[in-house]
Design an enzyme around this catalytic site. Structure first.
Site, short mmCIF file in Angstrom:
data_model
loop_
_atom_site.label_atom_id
_atom_site.label_comp_id
_atom_site.label_asym_id
_atom_site.label_seq_id
_atom_site.Cartn_x
_atom_site.Cartn_y
_atom_site.Cartn_z
N ARG A 269 -26.48 -61.83 35.66
CA ARG A 269 -26.47 -60.86 34.50
C ARG A 269 -27.68 -59.69 35.33
NH1 ARG A 269 -31.53 -63.63 31.01
NH2 ARG A 269 -31.33 -62.22 28.97
N HIS B 190 -29.62 -73.85 42.28
CA HIS B 190 -29.65 -72.60 42.52
C HIS B 190 -29.27 -71.78 43.99
CE1 HIS B 190 -31.24 -72.37 38.63
NE2 HIS B 190 -32.36 -73.39 39.30
N THR C 258 -28.45 -70.36 32.29
CA THR C 258 -27.89 -71.20 33.42
C THR C 258 -27.56 -72.16 32.17
OG1 THR C 258 -29.54 -70.68 34.83
CG2 THR C 258 -29.10 -72.90 35.13
N LYS D 107 -32.84 -67.42 35.71
CA LYS D 107 -32.90 -66.51 34.41
C LYS D 107 -31.49 -66.13 34.30
CE LYS D 107 -36.09 -67.36 32.92
NZ LYS D 107 -36.29 -69.13 32.33
N SER E 232 -36.80 -61.75 32.15
CA SER E 232 -36.61 -62.88 31.38
C SER E 232 -37.72 -63.86 33.12
CB SER E 232 -35.71 -63.56 32.15
OG SER E 232 -35.27 -64.55 30.95
N1 LIG Z 1 -27.64 -70.62 24.35
C1 LIG Z 1 -27.71 -69.23 24.83
N2 LIG Z 1 -27.72 -67.92 25.05
C2 LIG Z 1 -27.20 -66.57 25.27
N3 LIG Z 1 -29.57 -66.98 26.82
C3 LIG Z 1 -29.21 -68.02 26.47
C4 LIG Z 1 -29.22 -69.25 25.88
N4 LIG Z 1 -29.87 -70.30 25.99
C5 LIG Z 1 -31.41 -69.58 27.11
N5 LIG Z 1 -30.77 -68.16 26.90
C6 LIG Z 1 -31.48 -67.28 27.65
O1 LIG Z 1 -31.37 -67.28 28.91
C7 LIG Z 1 -32.22 -66.93 29.89
C8 LIG Z 1 -32.95 -68.25 30.66
O2 LIG Z 1 -32.01 -68.94 31.50
P1 LIG Z 1 -31.53 -69.78 32.24
O3 LIG Z 1 -30.96 -70.73 31.49
O4 LIG Z 1 -31.04 -69.18 33.67
O5 LIG Z 1 -33.22 -70.12 33.38
S1 LIG Z 1 -33.30 -71.22 33.76
O6 LIG Z 1 -33.04 -70.41 35.04
O7 LIG Z 1 -32.53 -72.69 33.50
O8 LIG Z 1 -34.99 -71.81 34.33
C9 LIG Z 1 -33.84 -66.13 29.02
O9 LIG Z 1 -32.97 -65.51 28.20
P2 LIG Z 1 -34.65 -64.18 27.97
O10 LIG Z 1 -34.11 -64.77 26.55
O11 LIG Z 1 -34.12 -62.72 28.69
O12 LIG Z 1 -35.68 -64.80 28.92
C10 LIG Z 1 -32.88 -67.31 27.64
O13 LIG Z 1 -33.61 -66.96 26.66
#
Ligand SMILES: Nc1ncnc2c1ncn2[C@@H]1O[C@H](COP(=O)(O)OS(=O)(=O)O)[C@@H](OP(=O)(O)O)[C@H]1O
Length: 342
Positions: free
Chosen positions: A169, A146, A92, A89, A177
């Protein structure tokens, strides 16, 4: 077979986990797993009933623990391997997309790019889920993990020139999240986790691959010691100046953007392709699912795209919660030189 193309087979570890590949090595790790599991401290799980603590880190008792043991026992790193390392979260999905697009930018056109039809998680094999399935992949391999830096085998860190791109983050956004995401995946028979409960668990370090701060510090310290091997990024900086970060990523990956590419706007094309607005509106990311065969879990791709904002914690956390988590963060990061925004 072109392994660097997105492949639905990147989660084929289930074959291994289910013991269908029968080798002595697998038996040994499975035995180690079976012997170790009952003796591990247990904490409340977010998605599964419990998490277990192994070598100081909280993991799901099945997939994550087995995956870690697998990597420690059997993974054969190559000096050319590049890992995208994250705590869940923290960005990634975004960094996977950016890394894949940057690394493969001369192979794919932006009009028919694989990321338009494949969830970013389908583009980079997840090391923790399929360490032994990766032997056939041609070099250089782009993989994701991870696993905390401190738990990786020496063969990946000290003895090899493997590179790691890491993103972190603000812990408050990670917590929110993660809480919202995990409740979506939590089986119906388990009651949802309240924010108060999730907050408490997160502060105590009891969350997948937690404590969060230890995870971040492991990669932070490694990035200070060997900056050529560990690129340390922040979600907030990526939001603020995506083009600057993508150029750093290009250099780190060994594919710096040429002046011609810069003048042709390639960096901006990559930023646009991988932006939250673009990815979250693609059919594949709205309606398709990702099958994690290792855990038997199916995740709607849309859950990887919620808001994608900095500071959304303000809509959820009380002043008291903010004070406590900020205090923990200051304490944990004290003297490290690393800071998060307030
Ligand atoms: N392209 C892009 N740009 C900006 N932010 C993005 C993007 N893609 C995913 N997200 C946001 O990243 C959060 C998910 O984190 P991860 O991708 O690390 O999740 S996971 O571990 O793979 O399940 C989650 O954050 P939150 O919206 O705060 O919940 C996603 O919305």
């Amino acid at each position: 077979m072109d392994y660097s193309l997105p492949s639905p087979d990147c989660n084929t570890i289930s074959k291994t986990y289910n013991g269908q590949i029968n080798s002595d090595l697998i038996q040994k790790t499975n035995e180690r797993y079976r012997e170790t599991l009952p003796n591990l401290p247990r904490g409340k799980g977010w998605m599964t009933e419990h998490l277990v603590q192994y070598q100081g880190v909280w993991l799901t008792p099945n997939a994550a623990l087995k995956g870690l043991m697998w990597v420690q026992d059997h993974f054969k790193p190559r000096s050319t391997d590049i890992f995208l390392a994250t705590f869940p979260k923290t960005g990634t999905t975004w960094l996977k997309a950016l890394t894949f697009a940057t690394f493969n930018r001369t192979r794919y056109g932006f009009a028919d790019h694989p990321l338009l039809t494949t969830v970013p998680h389908g583009c980079l094999p997840f090391l923790d889920a399929c360490p032994n399935d990766l032997d056939g992949f041609p070099s250089p391999r782009l993989l994701s993990t991870h696993i905390p830096y401190t738990l990786l085998p020496n063969s990946m860190t000290v003895n090899q020139s493997c590179r790691f791109a890491y993103i972190c983050r603000d812990p408050k956004d990670v917590l929110v999240s993660k809480w919202l995401f995990m409740n979506k995946l939590r089986p119906k028979e388990l009651a949802p986790i309240s924010l108060e409960e999730a907050f408490e668990l997160f502060c105590q370090g009891i969350s997948h691959y937690g404590p969060y701060w230890d995870h971040v510090l492991g990669y932070w310290k490694a990035s200070l010691e060997t900056p050529e091997k560990v690129l340390f990024l922040k979600y907030e900086e990526l939001k603020e100046e995506p083009s600057v970060v993508v150029k750093r990523l290009g250099e780190f990956l060994g594919h710096p953007f040429s002046l011609q590419e810069e003048s042709e706007g390639v960096v901006e094309e990559i930023v646009k392709l991988c932006s939250f607005e673009n990815l979250s509106n693609l059919e594949v990311n709205k309606w398709s699912v990702l099958k994690l065969l290792s855990t038997q879990i199916t995740i709607d791709n849309r859950h990887f795209f919620r808001k994608g904002k900095v500071g959304d914690w303000k809509s959820y956390l009380t002043d008291e919660m903010v004070k406590r988590i900020n205090e923990i963060t200051s304490e944990k990061l004290l003297g490290s030189g690393l800071v998060f925004g307030s």
